[in-house]
Design an enzyme around this catalytic site. Structure first.
Site, PDB file in Angstrom:
ATOM      1  N   CYS A  23       0.768  -1.242   0.000  1.00  0.00           N
ATOM      2  CA  CYS A  23       0.000   0.000   0.000  1.00  0.00           C
ATOM      3  C   CYS A  23       0.805   1.301   0.000  1.00  0.00           C
ATOM      4  O   CYS A  23       0.761   2.067  -0.948  1.00  0.00           O
ATOM      5  CB  CYS A  23      -0.936  -0.035   1.199  1.00  0.00           C
ATOM      6  N   HIS A  45      -2.719   7.055   4.620  1.00  0.00           N
ATOM      7  CA  HIS A  45      -1.641   6.080   4.834  1.00  0.00           C
ATOM      8  C   HIS A  45      -0.277   6.555   4.334  1.00  0.00           C
ATOM      9  O   HIS A  45       0.541   5.761   3.860  1.00  0.00           O
ATOM     10  CB  HIS A  45      -2.003   4.738   4.193  1.00  0.00           C
TER      11      HIS A  45
END
Length: 529
Positions: free
Chosen positions: A69, A125
């Site tokens: 990610c 994130h």
């Protein structure tokens, strides 16, 4: 000779420049969506709205992302390879005090310079230990979403060690009033509101980073979807795969709603929609998820094709040629210079870019711009992988021997395991907006041909001992290691990797900080320094 014609020409150029509206950009990121999790790859999961945009846009058939990610999201935002931003190793943890470096100008900041209104909905994130790293301080006008890697879809609590905490924000402010509201639907509604309230005298950049279809909390309930979505997939016998399919259906409906809203506001004809996964699907029990990359090899967080070959497409009426499958090499770092170019900027003025401007190639189905893709160099786990031309080299221990195989969907019958998937034109659905379905005589088949699996496929490559080489066009499933037959190609790619290695920065990873504990911050994950 009179200078009047020259003056008139300059005036006309100025008028034309300001009369031409810059395109809106909607950038959609699906989380952990595997190769075999979309209809246009022949999936057991139905995705009619995603398929509608893909088939009427441009399907990216040789498109690569990072295997996990944070690195992919950093590449989208910076146009730089994660090895050049310190984001190349694993992901930013809930309690780790680092983030995407503040001295790097990122995509929304570039677009703000071009006059765009910029908004982010969903997952960030990219660092949250200090307020400076939050989206509103990185070029976004508004933020609605969560900061960490994954959480519960309903109560928006993210697991941590030793304590758990809520992770949901509107701009800088923690939100605790949306319990029992499914995040995919919340983000869909937020995107709808942003588009409907947008002042169309300015161009819009919407970064819509869905939580779907990442697993929820590993120690709790990882696969979550309202029953109405799960009930659409009675064809799937596996309970976990059916739950996962429900999560995909919720995402697909959100894409349909997005498209419909753009139509109703009159924005669709001046909008570029990008759709990408952030990495391959977590199969083989990874994160207790039930994604699938079949028939590609491997899993999320590996260097196999199943980890890095991504679902992706671009849709826009502004493209000169659409409704085709593009087989040219493309990498996730290419999005920033490509989008900057259509915002009126000059990609050649961007600093330290690893990406390439792909707009003209895509719009005109032109020749390839890129000849290679560095998948990663991880100096901590000590592995590397690179695609150079038609060949791919893997070296080092890329998964600890856990996720190196081929993982079919659980309901696949043996007689169906032909290692060939065929994409068919999607059917009409309510969200198709001024789209023509491909004709039968068009080249609309997308086929992954792997052939029979060799008996030594599982053992002919041991990258932790010796580099492995694959010819991806003829062996997309990475069955046959041909390193011994082509030592010259192996040596050449290793040399290329070593050249990249000299430019690499040290990974930014840091150990967890106990001061991040949500119990010290009102029960929420967020800035603590």
């Amino acid at each position: 000779m009179s200078k009047l014609p020259v003056v008139l020409l300059l005036l006309l150029n100025i008028i034309e420049r300001y009369d031409c509206k810059l395109p809106n950009i909607v950038f959609v990121v699906a989380d952990d969506l595997g190769w075999y999790d979309v209809g246009f790859h022949g999936s057991d999961v139905s995705t009619p709205n995603i398929d509608a945009l893909a088939t009427n846009g441009i399907i990216l058939n040789n498109y690569y992302v990072s295997p996990i990610c944070t690195p992919t999201r950093s590449a989208i935002m910076t146009g730089r390879h994660p090895i050049h931003t310190g984001m190349q190793h694993q992901v930013i943890g809930n309690d780790t005090p680092y983030g995407l470096p503040l001295n790097i100008t990122i995509l929304p900041q570039y677009l703000k310079q071009q006059g765009y209104n910029t908004h982010i909905v969903g997952k960030w994130h990219l660092g949250h230990f200090k307020r400076e790293y939050l989206p509103n301080n990185r070029g976004f006008d508004s933020y609605f979403g969560y900061l960490t890697g994954h959480e519960d879809y309903f109560d928006h609590v993210a697991e941590g060690s030793p304590s758990w905490g809520k992770d949901f924000r509107h701009n800088f402010n923690p939100v605790s009033t949306m319990d029992n509201q499914y995040s995919t639907e919340l983000y869909s509604a937020a995107a709808d509101t942003i588009i409907r309230n947008h002042d169309q005298s300015n161009p819009l950049f919407l970064y819509l980073a869905h939580q779907a279809v990442h697993a929820g909390n590993h120690a709790s309930d990882p696969l979550q979807a309202p029953q109405k979505y799960v009930d659409r997939h009675t064809n799937i016998r596996s309970v976990t795969r059916r739950l996962f399919a429900g999560m995909v259906s919720a995402l697909d409906d959100a894409i349909g709603n997005l498209t419909q809203t753009l139509k109703e506001t009159g924005m669709i004809n001046n909008t570029v929609i990008v759709f990408t996964t952030d990495n391959g699907g977590p199969t083989n029990g990874y994160d207790r998820n039930s994604a699938c990359n079949w028939p590609l090899r491997g899993c999320k967080n590996t260097m196999w094709e199943g980890g890095v070959r991504g679902n992706g497409f671009i849709f826009s009426p502004l493209l000169n040629k659409t409704g085709y499958i593009n087989n040219n090499l493309m990498h996730v770092t290419d999005w920033l210079p490509t989008l900057y170019s259509i915002s009126g900027g000059d990609p050649d003025t961007l600093i330290a870019q690893d990406g390439y401007n792909q707009w003209n190639m895509l719009s005109n189905n032109g020749s390839s711009v890129r000849t290679s893709v560095l998948h990663n160099i991880d100096p901590i786990q000590k592995f590397a992988a690179m695609r150079s031309g038609e060949y791919k080299l893997i070296m080092g221990d890329i998964s600890g021997g856990r996720d190196d195989s081929w993982y079919p969907p659980p309901d696949l019958k043996k007689e169906e395991s032909s290692h060939m998937l065929k994409f068919h034109s999607m059917k009409d659905n309510e969200y198709v907006v001024n789209m023509q379905q491909p004709q039968d005589d068009q080249d609309t088949d997308i086929i992954v041909k792997c052939g029979p699996k060799p008996i030594d496929a599982d053992i002919n490559c041991r990258p932790e001992h010796k580099p492995c080489l694959y010819h991806i066009p003829s062996d997309p499933c990475e069955y046959t290691n041909i390193a011994d037959q082509h030592p010259d190609i192996v040596a050449d790619i290793i040399q290329q990797i070593d050249k990249y290695r000299k430019t690499m920065v040290i990974p930014a990873n840091k150990p967890g900080d106990p001061k991040s504990d949500p119990r010290l911050h009102g029960g929420f994950w967020g800035p603590w320094l």
